[in-house]
Each structure stands twice: as C-alpha cells, then as structure tokens.
Design an enzyme around this catalytic site. Sequence first.
Site, PDB file in Angstrom:
ATOM      1  N   THR A 137       0.827  -1.218   0.000  1.00  0.00           N
ATOM      2  CA  THR A 137       0.000   0.000   0.000  1.00  0.00           C
ATOM      3  C   THR A 137       0.858   1.263   0.000  1.00  0.00           C
ATOM      4  O   THR A 137       1.904   1.309   0.641  1.00  0.00           O
ATOM      5  CB  THR A 137      -0.913   0.001   1.244  1.00  0.00           C
ATOM      6  OG1 THR A 137      -1.676  -1.200   1.231  1.00  0.00           O
ATOM      7  CG2 THR A 137      -1.839   1.205   1.267  1.00  0.00           C
ATOM      8  N   PRO A 139       0.536   5.866  -0.133  1.00  0.00           N
ATOM      9  CA  PRO A 139      -0.393   6.936   0.250  1.00  0.00           C
ATOM     10  C   PRO A 139      -1.509   7.111  -0.784  1.00  0.00           C
ATOM     11  O   PRO A 139      -2.652   7.387  -0.421  1.00  0.00           O
ATOM     12  CB  PRO A 139       0.497   8.180   0.304  1.00  0.00           C
ATOM     13  CG  PRO A 139       1.879   7.667   0.554  1.00  0.00           C
ATOM     14  CD  PRO A 139       1.948   6.309  -0.069  1.00  0.00           C
ATOM     15  N   GLY A 142      -4.227   2.161  -2.510  1.00  0.00           N
ATOM     16  CA  GLY A 142      -4.601   1.148  -1.514  1.00  0.00           C
ATOM     17  C   GLY A 142      -5.416   0.055  -2.171  1.00  0.00           C
ATOM     18  O   GLY A 142      -4.898  -1.014  -2.526  1.00  0.00           O
ATOM     19  N   ARG A 248      -5.638 -13.247   3.703  1.00  0.00           N
ATOM     20  CA  ARG A 248      -7.094 -13.087   3.863  1.00  0.00           C
ATOM     21  C   ARG A 248      -7.741 -14.391   4.321  1.00  0.00           C
ATOM     22  O   ARG A 248      -8.750 -14.383   5.032  1.00  0.00           O
ATOM     23  CB  ARG A 248      -7.721 -12.682   2.524  1.00  0.00           C
ATOM     24  CG  ARG A 248      -7.370 -11.296   2.117  1.00  0.00           C
ATOM     25  CD  ARG A 248      -7.665 -11.063   0.660  1.00  0.00           C
ATOM     26  NE  ARG A 248      -7.340  -9.700   0.297  1.00  0.00           N
ATOM     27  CZ  ARG A 248      -7.169  -9.288  -0.954  1.00  0.00           C
ATOM     28  NH1 ARG A 248      -7.299 -10.129  -1.961  1.00  0.00           N
ATOM     29  NH2 ARG A 248      -6.879  -8.036  -1.199  1.00  0.00           N
ATOM     30  N   GLY A 344     -23.171  -2.167  28.484  1.00  0.00           N
ATOM     31  CA  GLY A 344     -23.434  -0.843  29.036  1.00  0.00           C
ATOM     32  C   GLY A 344     -22.151  -0.029  29.124  1.00  0.00           C
ATOM     33  O   GLY A 344     -21.282  -0.118  28.245  1.00  0.00           O
ATOM     34  N   GLU A 368      -6.387  -5.553   3.740  1.00  0.00           N
ATOM     35  CA  GLU A 368      -6.444  -6.804   2.965  1.00  0.00           C
ATOM     36  C   GLU A 368      -7.675  -6.830   2.067  1.00  0.00           C
ATOM     37  O   GLU A 368      -8.315  -7.868   1.912  1.00  0.00           O
ATOM     38  CB  GLU A 368      -6.472  -8.013   3.899  1.00  0.00           C
ATOM     39  CG  GLU A 368      -5.263  -8.095   4.793  1.00  0.00           C
ATOM     40  CD  GLU A 368      -4.148  -8.886   4.172  1.00  0.00           C
ATOM     41  OE1 GLU A 368      -4.345  -9.435   3.077  1.00  0.00           O
ATOM     42  OE2 GLU A 368      -3.074  -8.920   4.780  1.00  0.00           O
ATOM     43  N   GLY A 369      -7.995  -5.686   1.482  1.00  0.00           N
ATOM     44  CA  GLY A 369      -9.194  -5.571   0.656  1.00  0.00           C
ATOM     45  C   GLY A 369     -10.343  -5.144   1.525  1.00  0.00           C
ATOM     46  O   GLY A 369     -10.717  -5.847   2.473  1.00  0.00           O
ATOM     47  N   THR A 370     -10.901  -3.957   1.218  1.00  0.00           N
ATOM     48  CA  THR A 370     -12.011  -3.476   2.046  1.00  0.00           C
ATOM     49  C   THR A 370     -13.232  -4.374   1.818  1.00  0.00           C
ATOM     50  O   THR A 370     -13.302  -5.143   0.845  1.00  0.00           O
ATOM     51  CB  THR A 370     -12.401  -2.028   1.660  1.00  0.00           C
ATOM     52  OG1 THR A 370     -12.952  -2.048   0.337  1.00  0.00           O
ATOM     53  CG2 THR A 370     -11.201  -1.082   1.698  1.00  0.00           C
TER      54      THR A 370
HETATM   55  C1  LIG Z   1      -3.911  -1.017  10.580  1.00  0.00           C
HETATM   56  C2  LIG Z   1      -3.617  -1.265   9.142  1.00  0.00           C
HETATM   57  C3  LIG Z   1      -2.596  -2.132   8.773  1.00  0.00           C
HETATM   58  C4  LIG Z   1      -2.281  -2.324   7.418  1.00  0.00           C
HETATM   59  N1  LIG Z   1      -1.237  -3.156   7.095  1.00  0.00           N
HETATM   60  C5  LIG Z   1      -0.818  -3.208   5.783  1.00  0.00           C
HETATM   61  C6  LIG Z   1       0.370  -3.931   5.435  1.00  0.00           C
HETATM   62  O1  LIG Z   1       1.009  -4.579   6.283  1.00  0.00           O
HETATM   63  N2  LIG Z   1       0.809  -3.893   4.143  1.00  0.00           N
HETATM   64  C7  LIG Z   1       0.136  -3.191   3.167  1.00  0.00           C
HETATM   65  O2  LIG Z   1       0.596  -3.183   2.029  1.00  0.00           O
HETATM   66  N3  LIG Z   1      -1.014  -2.508   3.474  1.00  0.00           N
HETATM   67  C8  LIG Z   1      -1.488  -2.497   4.754  1.00  0.00           C
HETATM   68  N4  LIG Z   1      -2.634  -1.779   5.077  1.00  0.00           N
HETATM   69  C9  LIG Z   1      -3.308  -1.008   4.042  1.00  0.00           C
HETATM   70  C10 LIG Z   1      -4.654  -1.555   3.622  1.00  0.00           C
HETATM   71  O3  LIG Z   1      -4.519  -2.765   2.928  1.00  0.00           O
HETATM   72  C11 LIG Z   1      -5.373  -0.461   2.801  1.00  0.00           C
HETATM   73  O4  LIG Z   1      -5.705   0.578   3.708  1.00  0.00           O
HETATM   74  C12 LIG Z   1      -6.621  -0.975   2.114  1.00  0.00           C
HETATM   75  O5  LIG Z   1      -6.290  -1.792   1.023  1.00  0.00           O
HETATM   76  C13 LIG Z   1      -7.531   0.161   1.613  1.00  0.00           C
HETATM   77  O6  LIG Z   1      -6.805   1.100   0.886  1.00  0.00           O
HETATM   78  P1  LIG Z   1      -6.977   2.665   1.190  1.00  0.00           P
HETATM   79  O7  LIG Z   1      -6.800   2.858   2.649  1.00  0.00           O
HETATM   80  O8  LIG Z   1      -6.055   3.397   0.281  1.00  0.00           O
HETATM   81  O9  LIG Z   1      -8.476   2.994   0.850  1.00  0.00           O
HETATM   82  P2  LIG Z   1      -9.049   3.450  -0.580  1.00  0.00           P
HETATM   83  O10 LIG Z   1      -8.589   2.510  -1.631  1.00  0.00           O
HETATM   84  O11 LIG Z   1      -8.766   4.898  -0.762  1.00  0.00           O
HETATM   85  O12 LIG Z   1     -10.607   3.260  -0.343  1.00  0.00           O
HETATM   86  C14 LIG Z   1     -11.450   4.267   0.247  1.00  0.00           C
HETATM   87  C15 LIG Z   1     -12.902   3.817   0.142  1.00  0.00           C
HETATM   88  O13 LIG Z   1     -13.249   3.656  -1.227  1.00  0.00           O
HETATM   89  C16 LIG Z   1     -13.790   2.365  -1.457  1.00  0.00           C
HETATM   90  N5  LIG Z   1     -13.436   1.924  -2.804  1.00  0.00           N
HETATM   91  C17 LIG Z   1     -12.192   1.827  -3.328  1.00  0.00           C
HETATM   92  N6  LIG Z   1     -12.242   1.395  -4.611  1.00  0.00           N
HETATM   93  C18 LIG Z   1     -13.555   1.216  -4.891  1.00  0.00           C
HETATM   94  C19 LIG Z   1     -14.280   0.779  -6.038  1.00  0.00           C
HETATM   95  N7  LIG Z   1     -13.656   0.419  -7.171  1.00  0.00           N
HETATM   96  N8  LIG Z   1     -15.624   0.717  -5.995  1.00  0.00           N
HETATM   97  C20 LIG Z   1     -16.266   1.055  -4.850  1.00  0.00           C
HETATM   98  N9  LIG Z   1     -15.654   1.476  -3.724  1.00  0.00           N
HETATM   99  C21 LIG Z   1     -14.310   1.552  -3.752  1.00  0.00           C
HETATM  100  C22 LIG Z   1     -13.186   1.488  -0.389  1.00  0.00           C
HETATM  101  O14 LIG Z   1     -13.981   0.330  -0.146  1.00  0.00           O
HETATM  102  C23 LIG Z   1     -13.157   2.444   0.798  1.00  0.00           C
HETATM  103  O15 LIG Z   1     -14.410   2.463   1.410  1.00  0.00           O
HETATM  104  C24 LIG Z   1      -3.009  -1.639   6.425  1.00  0.00           C
HETATM  105  C25 LIG Z   1      -4.076  -0.801   6.802  1.00  0.00           C
HETATM  106  C26 LIG Z   1      -4.385  -0.610   8.135  1.00  0.00           C
HETATM  107  C27 LIG Z   1      -5.512   0.300   8.521  1.00  0.00           C
END
Ligand SMILES: Cc1cc2nc3c(=O)[nH]c(=O)nc-3n(C[C@H](O)[C@H](O)[C@H](O)COP(=O)(O)OP(=O)(O)OC[C@H]3O[C@@H](n4cnc5c(N)ncnc54)[C@H](O)[C@@H]3O)c2cc1C
Length: 389
Positions: A137, A139, A142, A248, A344, A368-370
Amino acid sequence: MDAYRPLDFYDLDDLFSEEERMVRDSVRAWVSERFLPGIMEHFENGTFPMELVPELAELGVFGPTTPEEYGGAGLNSVAYGIICQELERGDSGLRSFVSVQGSLVMWPILEYGSEEQKRRWLPAMAAGKKIGCFGLTEPDAGSNPGGMQTTARRDGDGWILNGRKMWITNGTVSDVGVVWARTPEGIRGFLVETGTPGYSAPEQKHKWSLRASVTSELVLEDVRVPDSARLPKAEGLKAPLSCLTQARYGIAWGGVGAAQACFDEALRYTKERIVFDKPVAAYQIPQAKLADMATKITNGQLMAWRLGRLKDAGRMTPAHVSMAKRNNVHLGLECARVCRDMLGANGISLEYQVGRHMLNLESVITYEGTHDIHTLAVGAELTGIPAFR
Ligand SMILES: Cc1cc2nc3c(=O)[nH]c(=O)nc-3n(C[C@H](O)[C@H](O)[C@H](O)COP(=O)(O)OP(=O)(O)OC[C@H]3O[C@@H](n4cnc5c(N)ncnc54)[C@H](O)[C@@H]3O)c2cc1C
C-alpha cells in the site's frame, strides 16, 4: 471472569482432526495465560508485546504450513486457520503480526524466492529471530495497488528503489521488508533489509484501532539492493495479490475468533448483571441479540472450516476467500458492536474485551481488501463482469 467458553452450537469439534484440535487447544491456552493478561496495557500504550515473540515461535505459529525442511511445522491450512482464529480471539493485532510474518513474508519467499533466499530467511523467521513486513500500500494506492508509484530501476548488477509505502504492519520492528515496486518489466518484489542506506520505517502514531500492532511508513530513497534480493519468480501484480489471498484466508478465521471473544464476554456478563431485579440475559431483546450473534458465528465457523478444507484440497479460489473474509470480518464487527452495547458503560472500558475488538475490527474490515472491494470480487465472480472501474 471464568475461563473462556467458546460457542460451538453445532458441535463443530467433530469436523476437526485430533491434530487440528491439539493445535487449537495449545494456542487457545497460550492466549488466555500469556497474552490476555498484558493486552490492556499494550493497547493503551500503543505497543506490540515483542517480549512474547520467542513464545509465539515456540508455539509454532510463524508460517506453520511451511515445510519442515525450511523450519516450519508442515501443518495443513485448517490448522493454520484455527491458529488465526485463536490468536484473534486475543487481539487482531496479535493475529496481524502472525499473518504478516507467515502469509505475507514467509509465503512469498517460499513461493517466489530463490533456494538461497528460502534457506536464509525461512528458518530464522519461523524461529522468530527475524521479523518481516509486506509493503504494498502507498499513500495514493490502496484498493488499487496497480496504481503504485514506487519504482525499481536496474543499476548494473542491482536495483535502485524509490518511493513510499504506508500502513505497513510491523514495518518499524522488521528485519526485512517485502517491497513491491514498478519496474520497466512490470511489478516485482524485493527483499529490502533494515539498515540498507536510504531505507527507513518510521512508525505511524495516533491510531485508535489495532493499537497493539506496529504500523509504519516505509521510505525508500535511492535504496540499492543486489539482484539476489529480488524474488525471482514474482512477476506482475498477481504475485502480491496471491500473498494477500493467503493472508485473507487467515483473516476469515480470525473474524470468527474476535466474534467468539465478544460473544463469550457478553453472554457471561448479561447472565450476571442485574437490571430491574433480573439478569440482563432474562429479557427478550438481549436474547434476540444473542440468538442472532450465535447464528452468525455458527455460519462463520462453517464457512471458515469449508474454506480450509477447500484450500487443503487445492480447490480454494480468490473469490472463495473474498466471500469468507467479507462475511466473517463483518460478522465479527457486528458482534463486537452489539456486545459493546450489551455491556453498558463497562463496554467502553479496556478492562473488558468488546470495545478493543470493536475498534480493531474497523481496521480489519478495511485492510487486505475493504469490505466493498470483496463485494466487487464476489460480484465479478458471479456475473463475469468486473465492476472495479
Ligand atoms: C492497521 C492497518 C494495517 C495495514 N497493514 C498493511 C500492510 O502490512 N501492508 C500493506 O501493504 N497494506 C497495509 N494496510 C493497508 C490496507 O490494505 C489499505 O488501507 C486498504 O487496502 C484500503 O486502501 P486505502 O486505505 O487506500 O483505501 P481506498 O482505496 O482509498 O478506499 C477508500 C474507500 O473507497 C472504497 N473503494 C475503493 N475502490 C472502490 C471501487 N472500485 N468501488 C467502490 N468502492 C471503492 C473502499 O472500499 C473504501 O471504502 C493496512 C491498513 C491498516 C488500517
């Protein structure tokens, strides 16, 4: 509080082999005796209990499916799933530590690494002597890792890496990072060792979720690595995605573990807590909540078990994993929220587990995929029409 009594409404114990049950019982006991007593403090302090790493190695939870010749236990995938379930019963941060080490670092080395990389890293990682992280991931990339900006370009007999990764579990405490970068030949994976000039992994602070887990940025400024640090068999985006499928899979089991912890706590609490002269559990609304949660947990247990058997039979697909990760983390989060309410005011105290699990699962449903990305993955499988873009 009494000893943990996990829900097993459908006698699912029968579905597991003696070895699988043994693994489960040993990890369960370790979590109760060694992990839970210290978790409140670590969660408050925002630290992972690194002091327990040797014990985790002794338990055999780092890359347990890794063949014995590389220092693993050679267990099947169902046993690995149960390990994840029991660890996440303790805390999602604990399961995350183990998922990253095993599924996101040891697995790609085993699958895509050279023999030299396997011999060098796998036994040391199984023994907890080396810790790894997985940097995919960024900035601005994701859900769509194909949009990554981190680059690697050839430089004589090596590579120069530049870029920035974010939200990387274990980054700051790792000895090595599996870093994914764009090259003129496509996406490739590199094993970048801590201490390599230009590489740093500052910790990301101020999280209110997964507090007992280290999360970091990875900064790569003209980081030079030899070609022997490249995972030679990893080509294209499908390589990091295949690692995520492994992790996952474990999360699908973990969601059930977190739900079980919350359910157990809420059940015993509502039986003991007296309101209007009767236990909370004697009223119909709390009973309906308990019945709903027990049903969801039982569904989740069956899904995880079947997924594991499919994986061991070599028949598990990424879409199978998407459905189970999506369902089981969602049910975990729903149970945690309901249980938090059932306790509570005590539900917001870290003296109890429900609030901590609820906060943690907000990360687990995103990483790991939202949830929504897995919805699209299942939708694409059902319809044959990808709706990601
Ligand atoms: C505590 C923590 C630990 C992590 N550890 C790791 C790690 O070890 N290694 C690593 O590589 N990453 C890691 N991650 C990153 C994580 O995998 C990403 O945050 C995640 O894949 C989502 O990416 P993003 O945060 O950029 O959200 P975004 O991709 O910006 O998504 C924002 C919103 O848009 C929605 N969305 C995105 N695309 C679409 C679409 N095509 N259609 C509809 N809705 C969409 C999403 O569901 C979400 O609700 C970690 C994250 C956290 C919070």
